[in-house]
Design a protein around this motif. Sequence first.
Motif, PDB file in Angstrom:
ATOM      1  N   LEU A  26       4.212   1.665 -11.153  1.00 26.22           N
ATOM      2  CA  LEU A  26       3.084   2.412 -10.610  1.00 26.22           C
ATOM      3  C   LEU A  26       3.286   3.915 -10.735  1.00 26.22           C
ATOM      4  O   LEU A  26       2.331   4.676 -10.768  1.00 26.22           O
ATOM      5  CB  LEU A  26       2.898   2.066  -9.132  1.00 26.22           C
ATOM      6  CG  LEU A  26       2.105   0.801  -8.833  1.00 26.22           C
ATOM      7  CD1 LEU A  26       2.295   0.393  -7.390  1.00 26.22           C
ATOM      8  CD2 LEU A  26       0.635   1.016  -9.132  1.00 26.22           C
ATOM      9  N   HIS A  27       4.534   4.340 -10.760  1.00 23.92           N
ATOM     10  CA  HIS A  27       4.779   5.773 -10.719  1.00 23.92           C
ATOM     11  C   HIS A  27       5.495   6.311 -11.944  1.00 23.92           C
ATOM     12  O   HIS A  27       6.006   7.415 -11.949  1.00 23.92           O
ATOM     13  CB  HIS A  27       5.545   6.132  -9.443  1.00 23.92           C
ATOM     14  CG  HIS A  27       4.764   5.793  -8.212  1.00 23.92           C
ATOM     15  ND1 HIS A  27       3.686   6.539  -7.783  1.00 23.92           N
ATOM     16  CD2 HIS A  27       4.863   4.766  -7.346  1.00 23.92           C
ATOM     17  CE1 HIS A  27       3.178   5.990  -6.702  1.00 23.92           C
ATOM     18  NE2 HIS A  27       3.874   4.906  -6.420  1.00 23.92           N
ATOM     19  N   ARG A  31       0.828  -1.201   0.000  1.00 28.76           N
ATOM     20  CA  ARG A  31       0.000   0.000   0.000  1.00 28.76           C
ATOM     21  C   ARG A  31       0.868   1.259   0.000  1.00 28.76           C
ATOM     22  O   ARG A  31       0.550   2.249  -0.650  1.00 28.76           O
ATOM     23  CB  ARG A  31      -0.924  -0.008   1.228  1.00 28.76           C
ATOM     24  CG  ARG A  31      -1.928  -1.149   1.180  1.00 28.76           C
ATOM     25  CD  ARG A  31      -3.283  -0.729   1.701  1.00 28.76           C
ATOM     26  NE  ARG A  31      -3.277  -0.428   3.113  1.00 28.76           N
ATOM     27  CZ  ARG A  31      -3.875   0.633   3.649  1.00 28.76           C
ATOM     28  NH1 ARG A  31      -4.521   1.479   2.881  1.00 28.76           N
ATOM     29  NH2 ARG A  31      -3.833   0.828   4.933  1.00 28.76           N
ATOM     30  N   ALA A  32       1.984   1.196   0.730  1.00 31.60           N
ATOM     31  CA  ALA A  32       2.874   2.359   0.783  1.00 31.60           C
ATOM     32  C   ALA A  32       3.515   2.639  -0.575  1.00 31.60           C
ATOM     33  O   ALA A  32       3.930   3.752  -0.855  1.00 31.60           O
ATOM     34  CB  ALA A  32       3.954   2.147   1.841  1.00 31.60           C
ATOM     35  N   LYS A  33       3.594   1.604  -1.422  1.00 34.04           N
ATOM     36  CA  LYS A  33       4.106   1.811  -2.774  1.00 34.04           C
ATOM     37  C   LYS A  33       3.111   2.557  -3.633  1.00 34.04           C
ATOM     38  O   LYS A  33       3.439   3.041  -4.705  1.00 34.04           O
ATOM     39  CB  LYS A  33       4.306   0.458  -3.465  1.00 34.04           C
ATOM     40  CG  LYS A  33       5.520  -0.300  -3.120  1.00 34.04           C
ATOM     41  CD  LYS A  33       5.575  -1.479  -4.099  1.00 34.04           C
ATOM     42  CE  LYS A  33       6.142  -2.705  -3.467  1.00 34.04           C
ATOM     43  NZ  LYS A  33       6.079  -3.877  -4.375  1.00 34.04           N
ATOM     44  N   GLY A  34       1.852   2.545  -3.202  1.00 34.29           N
ATOM     45  CA  GLY A  34       0.810   3.155  -4.006  1.00 34.29           C
ATOM     46  C   GLY A  34       0.003   2.140  -4.788  1.00 34.29           C
ATOM     47  O   GLY A  34      -0.749   2.492  -5.695  1.00 34.29           O
ATOM     48  N   VAL A  35       0.112   0.869  -4.458  1.00 31.49           N
ATOM     49  CA  VAL A  35      -0.690  -0.151  -5.114  1.00 31.49           C
ATOM     50  C   VAL A  35      -2.145   0.033  -4.684  1.00 31.49           C
ATOM     51  O   VAL A  35      -2.420   0.264  -3.505  1.00 31.49           O
ATOM     52  CB  VAL A  35      -0.189  -1.560  -4.716  1.00 31.49           C
ATOM     53  CG1 VAL A  35      -1.005  -2.634  -5.410  1.00 31.49           C
ATOM     54  CG2 VAL A  35       1.279  -1.728  -5.032  1.00 31.49           C
ATOM     55  N   GLY A  36      -3.069  -0.087  -5.632  1.00 34.41           N
ATOM     56  CA  GLY A  36      -4.483   0.101  -5.315  1.00 34.41           C
ATOM     57  C   GLY A  36      -5.027  -1.048  -4.479  1.00 34.41           C
ATOM     58  O   GLY A  36      -4.439  -2.125  -4.444  1.00 34.41           O
ATOM     59  N   GLY A  82       4.339   6.271  -2.232  1.00 29.90           N
ATOM     60  CA  GLY A  82       5.316   5.618  -3.086  1.00 29.90           C
ATOM     61  C   GLY A  82       5.766   6.527  -4.208  1.00 29.90           C
ATOM     62  O   GLY A  82       6.706   6.220  -4.928  1.00 29.90           O
ATOM     63  N   ARG A  97      -3.148   7.750  -3.286  1.00 30.07           N
ATOM     64  CA  ARG A  97      -2.403   6.632  -3.833  1.00 30.07           C
ATOM     65  C   ARG A  97      -1.268   7.108  -4.727  1.00 30.07           C
ATOM     66  O   ARG A  97      -0.234   6.485  -4.812  1.00 30.07           O
ATOM     67  CB  ARG A  97      -3.360   5.745  -4.611  1.00 30.07           C
ATOM     68  CG  ARG A  97      -3.071   4.292  -4.417  1.00 30.07           C
ATOM     69  CD  ARG A  97      -4.221   3.466  -4.828  1.00 30.07           C
ATOM     70  NE  ARG A  97      -4.444   3.531  -6.264  1.00 30.07           N
ATOM     71  CZ  ARG A  97      -5.599   3.282  -6.831  1.00 30.07           C
ATOM     72  NH1 ARG A  97      -6.636   2.982  -6.100  1.00 30.07           N
ATOM     73  NH2 ARG A  97      -5.736   3.345  -8.137  1.00 30.07           N
ATOM     74  N   ARG A 107      -2.988  -9.307  -6.056  1.00 24.71           N
ATOM     75  CA  ARG A 107      -1.583  -9.614  -6.351  1.00 24.71           C
ATOM     76  C   ARG A 107      -0.800 -10.028  -5.115  1.00 24.71           C
ATOM     77  O   ARG A 107       0.097 -10.859  -5.205  1.00 24.71           O
ATOM     78  CB  ARG A 107      -0.899  -8.395  -6.968  1.00 24.71           C
ATOM     79  CG  ARG A 107      -0.894  -8.383  -8.481  1.00 24.71           C
ATOM     80  CD  ARG A 107      -0.306  -7.077  -8.973  1.00 24.71           C
ATOM     81  NE  ARG A 107       1.133  -6.982  -8.752  1.00 24.71           N
ATOM     82  CZ  ARG A 107       2.043  -7.354  -9.636  1.00 24.71           C
ATOM     83  NH1 ARG A 107       1.656  -7.864 -10.776  1.00 24.71           N
ATOM     84  NH2 ARG A 107       3.318  -7.214  -9.398  1.00 24.71           N
ATOM     85  N   GLU A 125       7.233  -3.416  -9.667  1.00 24.27           N
ATOM     86  CA  GLU A 125       5.846  -3.023  -9.394  1.00 24.27           C
ATOM     87  C   GLU A 125       5.795  -1.554  -8.953  1.00 24.27           C
ATOM     88  O   GLU A 125       4.984  -0.774  -9.437  1.00 24.27           O
ATOM     89  CB  GLU A 125       5.246  -3.915  -8.316  1.00 24.27           C
ATOM     90  CG  GLU A 125       3.798  -3.566  -8.003  1.00 24.27           C
ATOM     91  CD  GLU A 125       3.205  -4.436  -6.898  1.00 24.27           C
ATOM     92  OE1 GLU A 125       3.904  -4.673  -5.895  1.00 24.27           O
ATOM     93  OE2 GLU A 125       2.053  -4.857  -7.047  1.00 24.27           O
ATOM     94  N   ALA A 126       6.710  -1.210  -8.053  1.00 25.63           N
ATOM     95  CA  ALA A 126       6.735   0.172  -7.562  1.00 25.63           C
ATOM     96  C   ALA A 126       7.103   1.138  -8.685  1.00 25.63           C
ATOM     97  O   ALA A 126       6.523   2.222  -8.804  1.00 25.63           O
ATOM     98  CB  ALA A 126       7.738   0.292  -6.417  1.00 25.63           C
TER      99      ALA A 126
END
Lengths: 347, 297, 367
Positions: free
Chosen positions: C156-157, A248-253, C126, C122, A260, C152-153
């Motif tokens: 996302l950005h 979640r801290a990575k920004g994953v929804g 990150g 969101r 996942r 993945e990280a």
Amino acid sequence: MTTAALPQVPGTRDPRVSRTSRVTRFAGSPVLRLVVKRLLMAIPIMLGVTVLTFWVLSLIPGNAAQQLLGPEATPEQVAQLEEQLGLNRPGYVRYGEWLRGAVTGDLGRSIVSNQPVSDLLGERLPVTGELVLLAFVVSLVLAVPVALLAAHRPGGVWDRISMVVSTAGLSVANYVLALILVLVFAVQLGVLPAIGFTPLSEGLWPNVRSLILPSAAIGLPLFCFYARFLRGDLVDQMQQEEYVTTARAKGVGSWQVLIRHAFRNSSFGLITVVGLNLGALIGGTVIIEQIFALPGIGQMLLQAINTRDFIMVQAVVVVFALVAVVANLVVDLLYAVLDPRIRYGSR
Amino acid sequence: MAVAETPISVTDHPGVEHEHEEAPARRGRWRRSLGVAVPGGMVALIVAACFLGPVLFDLPSPVGGNILESYLPAFSPGHLLGTDPNGNDILSRLLYGGRASLFIALAVNVLGLVVGGTLGALSGYLGGVVDTVIMRVLDVLIAFPSLVLTLAVAQALGPSMRNTIFALAFFSIPAFARVARSAVLRLREMPFMAAAQLCGTPAWRVLFKHLAPNTAPQLITFGMLGMGIVIIIEGALSFLGLGIPDPAPSWGNMVATGQLSLSATPMLVVWPSLALLVTVLSFNLLGENLRARWSGR
Amino acid sequence: MSGKQRTATYPVGDSYVSEGVIAAASSGPAAPGPAGEPGEPLLVVEDLRVQFTRGGRRINAVNGLSYELLPGSMMAIIGESGSGKSVSSRALMGLLPPTATITGSVSFAGRELIGMPEREMRELRGGDIAMVFQDPARSLNPTMKIGAQVTEAIRLHSDSDRKGAHARAIELLRMVRLPAPERRFHEYPHQLSGGMRQRVMIAIALAGEPRLLIADEATTALDVTTQAQIMELLVELQQRLGMAVVMISHDLGLAASYAQDVVVMYAGRAVEHAPTATLFGNVRMPYTRALLGAIPALEREPHSLFEVTPGQPPDLSALPKGCPFRPRCPNALDRCVEMPPFREHEPEHWWACWNPVGDETGNGEQE
Ligand SMILES: Nc1ncnc2c1ncn2[C@@H]1O[C@H](COP(=O)(O)OP(=O)(O)O)[C@@H](O)[C@H]1O
Ligand code: SF4
Ligand SMILES: [Mg+2]
């Protein structure tokens, strides 16, 4: 190799180890050890199960000879047939004889019909197998999305609905469910057959059609059970595992975290439960096959118990117990293949 | 650091003022007691109906009905739920059948608790060879398809209430034994065991003293869920004709009889099915909610 | 309690540049750097409160926390375990469970974070704000390869494709000095040591090119040598990439050696806040002194845990009226039943105490 120059951090494997030959690695691999250990553990269990069966069956009043000849038969006639069938010898002798055959793969002949047990099993196992497989697939395919939906918002509307449905579903006896399904889909709506089995040789659809109601009767409670278990495990993962916070801290929804990350880890628990369940499940087919008149192994078991056909009962029990043992083994192997922590032997 | 331990909980929105200090807390507690009270009340009601109902309301006998009065519909005079093919009053059969189911389920659970509980506790306490032997035997019982075993035992002993209880005990004994064993193993690790040993108190006395209070919640929830399971399997046995023998009523054999005329008189199946469902559901809910309540601490 | 103003004296690495920009030099990590231009604070936390509702009880984990953070600086938040360090930092990233009620204000680069819609939040998570956690063994997904977790990280950005993300991941893993990154890319977390896992966590945190990195006890679970290596890495990255770092720790020594600024927390509040040198040279809060007093000032082993201050940490569901430290405080006065305000009593030095260390008054003189 530049890696050799790097300082080796304690607790890591030497990078060169992974290059050793596959064979030596497999021989000493935790996976193989696991399989061997499991198989060794299964031996006393299988012995115990078969001994117990023989013993319990020997308690049943009346034997196959009596059942074959009917109530009118004179004691002399019965004794003669007993002699002929070898039923007059002590139980341990008969068990020893049976066991000697069984370890070489010969399960003997039916006392009643004199057909080889393996032939009868060959006829009936596919029916039960198909029934169980269908129930499994349907219940899992339904349970996963329902559990995900419920776990996405614990305490939310979907969670509550699924909780109510699964609690109710888990409280329905499968024979009651079977009759209700027959009442609705066969009697009232008339869209599905109430009883009977159509073999695959008469076409895929007729075959599947004849198994829809029975597999639903088995699969629906199973679906509730899996959905509930998976939902609980997913919620635990989401609330207690730090890697979820990382994601979640990575920004994953939130859906992505659930699918996942959390589901990936929860699937191990689900596999265990499915495997452990298989033994109980196959036992549950007995009554369903009876209700739907399916020529499966469960129906054969009931007949065999009624006619005191020890050899047949023994065969069915062996099959059931083997399924349970093998299912556990497969679970462990699946774990070993899927879970990297075991695959690389660090747990 | 674990961020959260409580799965579901009542939350208010950010910015709620501090005046209603206690409101959400009380709401949560109230809801939880309701979760136990409602199924608990249902169970009490079912038990009362089955054991007191026939006496209080002077119902017709569940057996030996007049064949001329067979297949009466519901709300017939004198027969609230109608009659079955033998002219027996369905309501009366339901209640008497419920008596049998509840009695069997209770007996099976008590048997499992006493025998299985003792075996499991001994196994966990003594350890070593005893533990190995007991656990291996239980492994066999668990690996054994329980229904097959039960069928065989029921067949061997012949259909009767007592024999049904013995047959079903094969389900409950290993299950209770497992629970008791793990409870003892857990208790052995507790600090008070070491403390007791330092004081010279025999370990078994300490264990015994702590066993009941520490495992009671677990065993009670387990027993509630067990009631549901046993009622279902007892029904299955009776359904197959291996449980309560025929003229005597049981939900299982009522379903089996009704199955014969499913399309003509579906209610014969529906009534006992409903009774089964509601009873099992009540026990399951009670067990689940008790568990949630005790583990929520 | 609010409206605090601080004049900044820290170097500000201007906007974030992917790699290689070395911010104009704060020399030793412990000392606040030489004068730079005063900048707008990157993060302003004002009267932050977090309350958990749990089993009918309310736990006041954060009770009016306020602090400011300048871009490119490194700040330490210290306090005993349970003082609300983790909860407050998770609160500003929106990472708390729904049982938490959050009030107050957190403004990040001018945007209010509290109550921000999940969608916007969101993007920030990150992206502009990243976080590294305490236990690297638990904070990586055990069933996913290192590479997948880093890419993945990245994906996302940024809108990089698979190949681009792969290359960038290797670059990041190299930047955090993970040995043999190409091979580690295909390994699972359990195959790495604790220190390496934490490096991976940092690489993941860097993937979104953050302006603020929160390291929540990022080195607590590691052995002393690895701890120092990771801290050095964080300082280097902070300076090289010009990002601000909040390091959360219960280790005063660690804070003293790396941070420019220190916030001391007690019972969910900031109780003292000053540049590191000022704070350690002139402790004003009795609580901070108690923390320091547990260890001889200079001969202390670098990163030892400080001994627990006498008395129990407060019960967060039943906080006493007034100063929460009162039951344990050697300086307590009658007056301490009122809440002492958190004020800038001396330039750059904030504290919340009626009877601070250094100008103690007896109880009698007060009334
Ligand atoms: N999800 C939660 N539910 C209830 N209480 C919590 C939760 N998370 C943290 N807390 C409580 O909040 C307080 C502060 O915790 P934390 O911020 O983790 O302290 P630390 O300063 O050690 O990081 C602790 O008393 C903890 O028990
Ligand atoms: S306000 Fe009073 S009780 Fe609190 S720290 Fe200062 S002196 Fe101690
Ligand atoms: Mg913390």
